[in-house]
Design a protein around this motif. Structure first.
Motif, PDB file in Angstrom:
ATOM      1  N   GLY A   1       1.352  -1.208   0.166  1.00 11.31           N
ATOM      2  CA  GLY A   1       0.288   0.088  -0.074  1.00 11.31           C
ATOM      3  C   GLY A   1       1.113   1.072   0.052  1.00 11.31           C
ATOM      4  O   GLY A   1       0.013   1.990  -0.052  1.00 11.31           O
ATOM      5  N   PHE A   2       2.592   1.664   0.383  1.00 15.32           N
ATOM      6  CA  PHE A   2       2.742   2.526  -0.075  1.00 15.32           C
ATOM      7  C   PHE A   2       4.004   3.014  -1.487  1.00 15.32           C
ATOM      8  O   PHE A   2       3.703   1.531  -1.805  1.00 15.32           O
ATOM      9  CB  PHE A   2       4.056   2.255   1.157  1.00 15.32           C
ATOM     10  CG  PHE A   2       3.081   1.493   2.528  1.00 15.32           C
ATOM     11  CD1 PHE A   2       3.344   3.180   3.160  1.00 15.32           C
ATOM     12  CD2 PHE A   2       3.838   1.054   3.119  1.00 15.32           C
ATOM     13  CE1 PHE A   2       2.720   2.989   4.199  1.00 15.32           C
ATOM     14  CE2 PHE A   2       3.534   0.985   4.598  1.00 15.32           C
ATOM     15  CZ  PHE A   2       2.832   1.728   5.135  1.00 15.32           C
ATOM     16  N   GLY A   3       4.018   4.356  -1.612  1.00 14.01           N
ATOM     17  CA  GLY A   3       4.657   4.459  -2.672  1.00 14.01           C
ATOM     18  C   GLY A   3       6.444   4.052  -2.527  1.00 14.01           C
ATOM     19  O   GLY A   3       6.768   2.528  -2.419  1.00 14.01           O
TER      20      GLY A   3
ATOM     21  N   GLU B   1      10.055  -3.022   1.664  1.00 13.04           N
ATOM     22  CA  GLU B   1      10.217  -4.031   0.489  1.00 13.04           C
ATOM     23  C   GLU B   1       8.612  -4.567  -0.187  1.00 13.04           C
ATOM     24  O   GLU B   1       7.912  -5.430   0.247  1.00 13.04           O
ATOM     25  CB  GLU B   1      10.597  -5.188   0.690  1.00 13.04           C
ATOM     26  CG  GLU B   1      12.299  -5.425   1.133  1.00 13.04           C
ATOM     27  CD  GLU B   1      13.043  -7.189   1.428  1.00 13.04           C
ATOM     28  OE1 GLU B   1      12.032  -8.186   0.796  1.00 13.04           O
ATOM     29  OE2 GLU B   1      13.633  -7.389   2.057  1.00 13.04           O
ATOM     30  N   PRO B   2       7.836  -4.050  -1.307  1.00 10.84           N
ATOM     31  CA  PRO B   2       6.430  -4.128  -1.985  1.00 10.84           C
ATOM     32  C   PRO B   2       6.493  -5.441  -1.291  1.00 10.84           C
ATOM     33  O   PRO B   2       6.939  -6.418  -2.195  1.00 10.84           O
ATOM     34  CB  PRO B   2       6.231  -3.220  -2.617  1.00 10.84           C
ATOM     35  CG  PRO B   2       7.717  -2.342  -2.615  1.00 10.84           C
ATOM     36  CD  PRO B   2       8.584  -2.961  -2.042  1.00 10.84           C
ATOM     37  N   VAL B   3       4.708  -5.957  -0.884  1.00 15.16           N
ATOM     38  CA  VAL B   3       4.728  -7.571  -1.805  1.00 15.16           C
ATOM     39  C   VAL B   3       3.060  -7.324  -2.307  1.00 15.16           C
ATOM     40  O   VAL B   3       2.629  -6.124  -2.040  1.00 15.16           O
ATOM     41  CB  VAL B   3       4.375  -7.815  -0.083  1.00 15.16           C
ATOM     42  CG1 VAL B   3       5.905  -8.215  -0.177  1.00 15.16           C
ATOM     43  CG2 VAL B   3       3.323  -8.066   0.818  1.00 15.16           C
ATOM     44  N   ASP B   4       2.250  -8.180  -2.457  1.00 13.67           N
ATOM     45  CA  ASP B   4       1.173  -8.118  -2.828  1.00 13.67           C
ATOM     46  C   ASP B   4      -0.325  -8.246  -2.521  1.00 13.67           C
ATOM     47  O   ASP B   4       0.856  -8.427  -0.895  1.00 13.67           O
ATOM     48  CB  ASP B   4       1.104  -8.772  -4.274  1.00 13.67           C
ATOM     49  CG  ASP B   4       1.198 -10.592  -4.262  1.00 13.67           C
ATOM     50  OD1 ASP B   4       0.946 -10.669  -2.932  1.00 13.67           O
ATOM     51  OD2 ASP B   4       1.406 -11.007  -5.306  1.00 13.67           O
ATOM     52  N   LEU B   5      -0.873  -8.172  -2.358  1.00 14.57           N
ATOM     53  CA  LEU B   5      -1.950  -8.535  -1.874  1.00 14.57           C
ATOM     54  C   LEU B   5      -2.228 -10.118  -0.678  1.00 14.57           C
ATOM     55  O   LEU B   5      -2.000  -9.881   0.100  1.00 14.57           O
ATOM     56  CB  LEU B   5      -3.411  -7.602  -2.495  1.00 14.57           C
ATOM     57  CG  LEU B   5      -4.842  -7.795  -1.197  1.00 14.57           C
ATOM     58  CD1 LEU B   5      -4.383  -6.846  -0.125  1.00 14.57           C
ATOM     59  CD2 LEU B   5      -6.154  -7.449  -2.086  1.00 14.57           C
TER      60      LEU B   5
ATOM     61  N   LEU C   1      -6.968   1.637   0.720  1.00 15.58           N
ATOM     62  CA  LEU C   1      -6.974   2.165   1.955  1.00 15.58           C
ATOM     63  C   LEU C   1      -6.227   1.632   2.981  1.00 15.58           C
ATOM     64  O   LEU C   1      -5.911   2.020   4.229  1.00 15.58           O
ATOM     65  CB  LEU C   1      -8.303   2.906   2.907  1.00 15.58           C
ATOM     66  CG  LEU C   1      -9.531   3.899   1.906  1.00 15.58           C
ATOM     67  CD1 LEU C   1     -10.873   3.235   2.694  1.00 15.58           C
ATOM     68  CD2 LEU C   1      -8.812   4.540   1.449  1.00 15.58           C
ATOM     69  N   LEU C   2      -5.624   0.309   2.550  1.00 18.97           N
ATOM     70  CA  LEU C   2      -4.544  -0.514   3.382  1.00 18.97           C
ATOM     71  C   LEU C   2      -3.105  -0.501   3.503  1.00 18.97           C
ATOM     72  O   LEU C   2      -2.711  -0.067   2.783  1.00 18.97           O
ATOM     73  CB  LEU C   2      -5.336  -1.681   2.138  1.00 18.97           C
ATOM     74  CG  LEU C   2      -4.290  -2.795   3.520  1.00 18.97           C
ATOM     75  CD1 LEU C   2      -5.205  -3.210   4.858  1.00 18.97           C
ATOM     76  CD2 LEU C   2      -4.584  -3.917   2.489  1.00 18.97           C
TER      77      LEU C   2
END
Length: 346
Positions: A170-172, A183-187, A224-225
């Motif tokens: 949820g972050f940029g 480290e971005p992850v998917d939902l 919103l998450l």
């Protein structure tokens, strides 16, 4: 009106007021339904009030506002307090309980007045503690105002994070600072890793199976998450998720794996989440949700007690019984107060 036909008219935009939105009520109606109750919508003469009801002889009898242990504020969508009270007077067989109410919301006081004017007895009570504080978007400035013990723990543990990985949804762009970067992850990964941590934590099972996944997915669909996972070489050890709405960052759920408390994973993850939220989102408050847990007052500085209302029909047997219990309780509390003042046991 039965819930499937409720529609979304008159509710808030979830990005502006999550707990007054159809998104929130619909998630709760679908995933947190108490046994023997059904969701319904009171809509008449400008009134709009989501309710839990019992089905009796083909009729829906209101029991409580449509909220849950996950609801931080109960805000019915676009309701006219007088119309709500007038219609409830004809529907309440005994008592309707509305809780998780903001005691400073003028609409709540208006509903109390309108209910009394339409023949309902009203009893207000304290519901739960809520810890929160205003913020200005600067993590270091927020941190400098926290108690020294927490501040030192955060800085020491984040510098020593070393092999820990901060996974998030949820972050940029990554936020600068000490400690592991996001480290971005998917939902699907975020939901699965949150559930894995929760299942290995000290927390009891949720009263509604799958509720966290349902809320996380619903919030993610609206943008919103904000979810965070802290992992070591053996896998996730702490997890939490927040909702961003109306300039407020709400901490909805958190957990860490038993047996790793000495590494303060919950503290590290909460600090990383606050740092990332303040860097990525325009928020003016941090809100730590329900409960008077001791740790919360270290993270945020302000406190309020959320309220509840009992709307009682004095013309019913159940209503009369409730009024008698309320008055007896008031007498007992008054006697205890007198005993405390005089020193004489009551």
């Amino acid at each position: 009106m039965p819930w499937p036909g409720a529609g979304a008219m008159g509710f808030a935009d979830p990005a502006r007021d999550l707990f007054g939105s159809f998104l929130w009520f619909d998630m709760i109606a679908g995933a947190a339904r108490p046994r023997d109750l059904v969701p319904a919508m009171l809509t008449q003469d400008g009134a709009s009030l989501p309710l839990w009801c019992r089905s009796r002889a083909g009729a829906l009898v209101p029991v409580a506002g449509l909220n849950s242990p996950y609801t931080l504020v109960f805000r019915p969508g676009g309701h006219d307090p007088s119309a709500v009270a007038r219609h409830l007077m004809g529907q309440v067989r005994g008592v309707v309980r509305l809780d998780a109410l903001d005691p400073d919301d003028p609409a709540i006081a208006a509903l109390e007045r309108a209910a009394a004017a339409h023949g309902l007895a009203v009893s207000r009570f304290d519901h739960f503690s809520n810890w929160f504080m205003p913020v200005d978007g600067d993590f270091e400035r927020w941190l400098s105002g926290r108690p020294g013990a927490l501040r030192n723990t955060i800085r020491r543990r984040m510098r020593a994070a070393g092999t820990l990985r901060f996974r998030c949804f949820g972050f940029g762009a990554a936020s600068p600072g000490d400690g592991p970067e996001p480290e971005p992850v998917d939902l699907d990964q975020a939901v699965a890793q949150f559930d894995a941590v929760y299942d290995r934590s000290w927390k009891p099972a949720e009263p509604f199976a799958g509720i966290n996944a349902r809320i996380m997915r619903g919030l993610a669909g609206a943008g919103l998450l904000r979810a965070g996972i802290l992992a070591d070489d053996d896998g996730p050890i702490a997890a939490q998720y927040w909702a961003i709405s109306g300039g407020r960052a709400y901490l909805l759920k958190l957990a860490h794996v038993e047996g790793v408390v000495a590494r303060s994973p919950g503290t590290v993850l909460t600090a990383l989440m606050i740092r990332s939220i303040l860097a990525a989102d325009t928020v003016d408050h941090l809100d730590f949700g329900r409960g008077d847990d001791r740790y919360k007052r270290d993270w945020v500085s302000r406190h309020r007690t959320m309220a509840g209302l009992l709307l009682i029909n004095p013309r019913s047997a159940a209503g009369l019984a409730m009024l008698a219990r309320e008055r007896l309780g008031a007498l007992r509390r008054a006697r205890r107060r007198r005993g405390q003042t005089t020193g004489v046991p009551s």
